[in-house]
Design a protein around this motif. Structure first.
Motif, short mmCIF file in Angstrom:
data_model
loop_
_atom_site.label_atom_id
_atom_site.label_comp_id
_atom_site.label_asym_id
_atom_site.label_seq_id
_atom_site.Cartn_x
_atom_site.Cartn_y
_atom_site.Cartn_z
N THR A 102 3.29 -15.94 -2.52
CA THR A 102 2.44 -16.58 -1.51
C THR A 102 1.21 -17.18 -2.16
N ALA A 103 0.61 -18.12 -1.44
CA ALA A 103 -0.61 -18.76 -1.93
C ALA A 103 -1.80 -17.82 -1.81
N HIS A 104 -1.73 -16.87 -0.87
CA HIS A 104 -2.78 -15.88 -0.67
C HIS A 104 -2.16 -14.68 0.00
N VAL B 260 -0.69 -8.07 7.38
CA VAL B 260 0.37 -7.63 8.29
C VAL B 260 -0.15 -6.43 9.07
N THR B 261 -0.13 -6.54 10.41
CA THR B 261 -0.57 -5.46 11.28
C THR B 261 0.47 -5.23 12.36
N ASP B 262 0.91 -3.98 12.51
CA ASP B 262 1.94 -3.65 13.51
C ASP B 262 3.17 -4.54 13.37
N ASN B 263 3.56 -4.75 12.11
CA ASN B 263 4.76 -5.55 11.81
C ASN B 263 4.65 -6.99 12.30
N MET B 264 3.44 -7.50 12.34
CA MET B 264 3.20 -8.88 12.71
C MET B 264 2.24 -9.51 11.70
N VAL B 265 2.41 -10.80 11.48
CA VAL B 265 1.54 -11.51 10.56
C VAL B 265 0.25 -11.85 11.28
N GLU B 266 -0.85 -11.46 10.68
CA GLU B 266 -2.16 -11.77 11.26
C GLU B 266 -3.05 -12.38 10.19
N THR B 267 -3.06 -13.69 10.15
CA THR B 267 -3.92 -14.37 9.18
C THR B 267 -4.27 -15.74 9.74
N GLN C 246 5.75 -6.79 4.70
CA GLN C 246 4.76 -6.29 3.76
C GLN C 246 4.28 -7.42 2.87
N CYS C 247 3.01 -7.43 2.57
CA CYS C 247 2.47 -8.41 1.62
C CYS C 247 1.50 -7.69 0.69
N ARG D 35 12.11 -6.77 5.08
CA ARG D 35 13.30 -5.93 4.91
C ARG D 35 13.93 -5.66 6.27
N ILE D 36 15.21 -5.93 6.38
CA ILE D 36 15.95 -5.74 7.62
C ILE D 36 17.05 -4.73 7.39
#
Length: 227
Positions: free
Chosen positions: A166-168, A172-179, A208-209, A217-218
């Motif tokens: 990734t560029a940055h 990840v919060t509660d399995n969601m992307v927050e940025t 995860q990041c 992961r699934i």
């Protein structure tokens, strides 16, 4: 009002899936045409290589052979045993390489023995990889653009993992992307589809990041008894 919002989301997801199918068909047609042209030219290539060698130009023959080998590799497809999944992985690999990214795939399971719909499996891989391709395109240095995809299986579960640089770092919060807004748009539709399919099979997915590496992961039960 809630029902209206849910219907709108379903329509948006359907539209996204239809757009993906249209994209698949276009890329496959281009690949098929390229392969047909390359096959047509192959006999001339062998003749040229033989001529160069016969006239003592072995170095030129080697360079020409490597050039032709590179063109042939660009028409190759990833083989998993399922044409639809082969198509998805091959298309995403092409897109990654067009973006200047390194792409590696690893499949070590007999998918014919898995009860999961191949359409759903293809959709999971497609959306995870689509997000990965879009993410690496944000990286300024092309040498840092890398994507890995693996499909493995133990006795009871099928495991799909997609990693990309990734560029940055992405929060990840509660399995969601927050940025940033761009990242939310980037992962929005793909993750909704992944969540729907995962829930359908009573599976799980995690995001995860860390250190500029994003991973999804699934895990899905392979037996209908677990759904």
């Amino acid at each position: 009002m809630l029902q209206s919002i849910q219907n709108k989301q379903q329509l948006e997801l359907l539209y996204r899936q239809l757009e993906q199918e249209k994209q698949y068909h276009t890329i496959l047609l281009n690949k098929h045409q390229k392969f047909q042209q390359l096959r047509h030219d192959m006999k001339y290539s062998f003749s040229n290589i033989a001529g160069l060698i016969k006239n003592g130009h072995s170095e030129e023959a080697m360079q020409y052979a490597e050039q032709q080998s590179g063109q042939l590799a660009s028409t190759s497809v990833i083989e998993t045993g399922h044409p639809l999944l082969d198509t998805i992985l091959t298309i995403r690999e092409d897109q990654a390489k067009t973006s200047g990214a390194e792409f590696e795939s690893f499949v070590t399971t007999d998918l014919s023995r898995v009860d999961i719909s191949i359409d759903d499996l293809a959709s999971l891989c497609s959306n995870a990889l689509s997000n990965a391709v879009e993410a690496v395109e944000q990286i300024a240095e092309s040498s840092q653009r890398k994507i890995w995809c693996s499909i493995t299986q133990d006795r009871q579960y099928l495991h799909i993992a997609v990693r990309n640089t990734t560029a940055h770092d992405v929060t990840v919060t509660d399995n969601m992307v927050e940025t940033t807004k761009a990242d939310k748009t980037l992962h929005g539709f793909g993750l909704k589809i992944i969540r729907q399919i995962t829930e359908k099979y009573n599976g799980t997915y995690t995001l995860q990041c860390k250190n500029y590496m994003f991973t999804i992961r699934i895990t899905l039960p392979v037996s209908r008894e677990e759904w």
